[in-house]
Design a protein around this motif. Structure first.
Motif, PDB file in Angstrom:
ATOM      1  N   UNK A 181       0.843  -1.209   0.000  1.00 14.52           N
ATOM      2  CA  UNK A 181       0.000   0.000   0.000  1.00 14.52           C
ATOM      3  C   UNK A 181       0.874   1.254   0.000  1.00 14.52           C
ATOM      4  N   UNK A 182       1.892   1.269   0.840  1.00 17.20           N
ATOM      5  CA  UNK A 182       2.790   2.424   0.899  1.00 17.20           C
ATOM      6  C   UNK A 182       3.523   2.615  -0.421  1.00 17.20           C
ATOM      7  N   UNK A 183       3.991   1.542  -1.034  1.00 16.50           N
ATOM      8  CA  UNK A 183       4.747   1.640  -2.283  1.00 16.50           C
ATOM      9  C   UNK A 183       3.894   2.183  -3.420  1.00 16.50           C
ATOM     10  N   UNK A 184       2.636   1.733  -3.506  1.00 25.64           N
ATOM     11  CA  UNK A 184       1.746   2.213  -4.573  1.00 25.64           C
ATOM     12  C   UNK A 184       1.472   3.704  -4.402  1.00 25.64           C
ATOM     13  N   UNK A 185       1.157   4.119  -3.184  1.00 23.28           N
ATOM     14  CA  UNK A 185       0.900   5.543  -2.928  1.00 23.28           C
ATOM     15  C   UNK A 185       2.148   6.370  -3.218  1.00 23.28           C
ATOM     16  N   UNK A 186       3.325   5.876  -2.792  1.00 24.06           N
ATOM     17  CA  UNK A 186       4.567   6.609  -3.040  1.00 24.06           C
ATOM     18  C   UNK A 186       4.848   6.734  -4.532  1.00 24.06           C
ATOM     19  N   UNK A 187       4.553   5.677  -5.295  1.00 28.15           N
ATOM     20  CA  UNK A 187       4.756   5.729  -6.743  1.00 28.15           C
ATOM     21  C   UNK A 187       3.869   6.794  -7.388  1.00 28.15           C
ATOM     22  N   UNK A 188       2.627   6.852  -6.962  1.00 26.99           N
ATOM     23  CA  UNK A 188       1.706   7.866  -7.496  1.00 26.99           C
ATOM     24  C   UNK A 188       2.188   9.268  -7.139  1.00 26.99           C
ATOM     25  N   UNK A 189       2.656   9.439  -5.905  1.00 20.19           N
ATOM     26  CA  UNK A 189       3.136  10.748  -5.474  1.00 20.19           C
ATOM     27  C   UNK A 189       4.391  11.166  -6.231  1.00 20.19           C
ATOM     28  N   UNK A 190       5.260  10.208  -6.529  1.00 16.81           N
ATOM     29  CA  UNK A 190       6.474  10.521  -7.283  1.00 16.81           C
ATOM     30  C   UNK A 190       6.113  11.004  -8.687  1.00 16.81           C
ATOM     31  N   UNK A 191       5.187  10.303  -9.346  1.00 21.14           N
ATOM     32  CA  UNK A 191       4.745  10.741 -10.670  1.00 21.14           C
ATOM     33  C   UNK A 191       4.124  12.130 -10.609  1.00 21.14           C
ATOM     34  N   UNK A 192       3.319  12.367  -9.575  1.00 20.92           N
ATOM     35  CA  UNK A 192       2.680  13.674  -9.423  1.00 20.92           C
ATOM     36  C   UNK A 192       3.714  14.768  -9.176  1.00 20.92           C
ATOM     37  N   UNK A 193       4.699  14.472  -8.335  1.00 28.77           N
ATOM     38  CA  UNK A 193       5.704  15.491  -8.009  1.00 28.77           C
ATOM     39  C   UNK A 193       6.539  15.862  -9.231  1.00 28.77           C
ATOM     40  N   UNK A 194       6.888  14.874 -10.061  1.00 28.98           N
ATOM     41  CA  UNK A 194       7.646  15.179 -11.276  1.00 28.98           C
ATOM     42  C   UNK A 194       6.807  15.993 -12.251  1.00 28.98           C
ATOM     43  N   UNK A 195       5.521  15.704 -12.294  1.00 32.42           N
ATOM     44  CA  UNK A 195       4.638  16.479 -13.152  1.00 32.42           C
ATOM     45  C   UNK A 195       4.550  17.927 -12.683  1.00 32.42           C
ATOM     46  N   UNK A 196       4.438  18.118 -11.366  1.00 30.42           N
ATOM     47  CA  UNK A 196       4.375  19.471 -10.809  1.00 30.42           C
ATOM     48  C   UNK A 196       5.691  20.218 -11.023  1.00 30.42           C
ATOM     49  N   UNK A 197       6.808  19.506 -10.871  1.00 30.56           N
ATOM     50  CA  UNK A 197       8.108  20.146 -11.078  1.00 30.56           C
ATOM     51  C   UNK A 197       8.278  20.597 -12.524  1.00 30.56           C
TER      52      UNK A 197
END
Length: 320
Positions: free
Chosen positions: A295-311
């Motif tokens: 569960x933590x890994x899936x959420x972290x993966x989504x957040x990483x994709x989101x953060x790169x998009x925001x950057x």
């Protein structure tokens, strides 16, 4: 057809300049590719092969039955995760501690970089930089032992100072949940802010000096120059660092907390990683621990994709 006729006639095929350059690059770089093989094998063995264990999250895993014979229970482990009160508390602890570390981890290095940038004595500046960098290279095993001694309520250096200077009772920094969170955040800042300052010092060195000269001619003092020249100039790198930090919102620092926490502060200091360690390794609930980790890994993966998009959107930063 032409190549077939050349081969039949015994002619050596002529390479185009692009093909020739590619072959030359391969010959030149083949030692580097060979050196890369151990790292690739290491990554496969320790990062990708263990991914097969994800199936435990959907099983009632029994070590003596193995993956193939353990009964499948579907999403039961994930449902149980959200039903357990301690799971919810652990997720909340992780978010609170991690968010505080991210915010403080931006403010502290930016402030220190601005102050350090004002120092004109090169020798003193380099000495100070070296001193604040040093804690980054020390493990939490060492720092944890030091902090336990320094913060001890029975004769710890900090508590002796508090008692003698202010006449108050010793504070149990690592035994009280609220104080434990504060201690975790402040000690993490102390350890990492010096090394994080490097990024912002590099950004400050790229600011055009003519901007300061123009601001000085307009009558701006050091504070006004910092407010209207320096901070806007380093804002893009600040946005990049801040958005990329979102990918670590569920990583509150296993090494640090594992070496400092105890059962007295589980309600305020237990995070996802330490919870998984205790549940899966110490208590033997491997399926449930795997479900929490997945569960933590899936959420972290989504957040990483989101953060790169925001950057990329706000600071035009991209890796690929």
């Amino acid at each position: 057809m032409k190549q077939s006729l050349n081969k039949a006639a015994g002619h050596v095929p002529v390479l185009t300049p692009k093909q020739d350059k590619k072959r030359w690059n391969m010959k030149r770089n083949y030692p580097l590719h060979i050196m890369l093989i151990p790292a690739v094998i290491f990554t496969l063995v320790f990062a990708y092969v263990p991914l097969l264990g994800i199936v435990m999250a959907f099983q009632d895993f029994k070590p003596w039955l193995g993956f193939s014979n353990s009964p499948w229970i579907g999403w039961s482990n994930f449902e149980f995760m959200f039903e357990r009160q301690d799971s919810k508390q652990v997720i909340m602890n992780t978010l609170v501690i991690s968010a505080a570390k991210i915010v403080a981890g931006l403010i502290a290095p930016i402030t220190f970089a601005l102050l350090l940038n004002e120092i004109r004595q090169v020798g003193f500046k380099r000495t100070l930089q070296t001193l604040v960098y040093l804690p980054h290279f020390m493990s939490w095993v060492i720092l944890g032992g030091i902090l336990i001694d320094v913060l001890s309520p029975q004769g710890g250096l900090l508590n002796r100072f508090i008692t003698s200077a202010f006449g108050i009772e010793p504070i149990f920094f690592l035994g009280d949940g609220d104080w434990f969170r504060v201690t975790i955040i402040l000690s993490d800042i102390w350890k990492e802010f010096g090394f994080s300052t490097i990024v912002f010092l590099a950004a400050l060195s790229s600011v055009n000096p003519s901007l300061y000269e123009a601001a000085e001619i307009d009558g701006a003092g050091r504070w006004k120059q910092t407010l209207h020249v320096t901070l806007p100039a380093i804002m893009p790198i600040t946005i990049v660092v801040g958005t990329l930090s979102l990918g670590n919102i569920l990583n509150a620092g296993f090494d640090q907390i594992f070496n400092l926490y105890n059962p007295l502060v589980y309600d305020k200091g237990d995070i996802i990683d330490t919870f998984v360690y205790r549940v899966a390794i110490l208590s033997g609930e491997m399926s449930f621990g795997t479900a929490v980790g997945l569960f933590k890994s899936v959420i972290a993966f989504i957040l990483i994709l989101t953060s790169y998009r925001l950057a990329y959107k706000y600071a035009n930063y991209r890796i690929f």
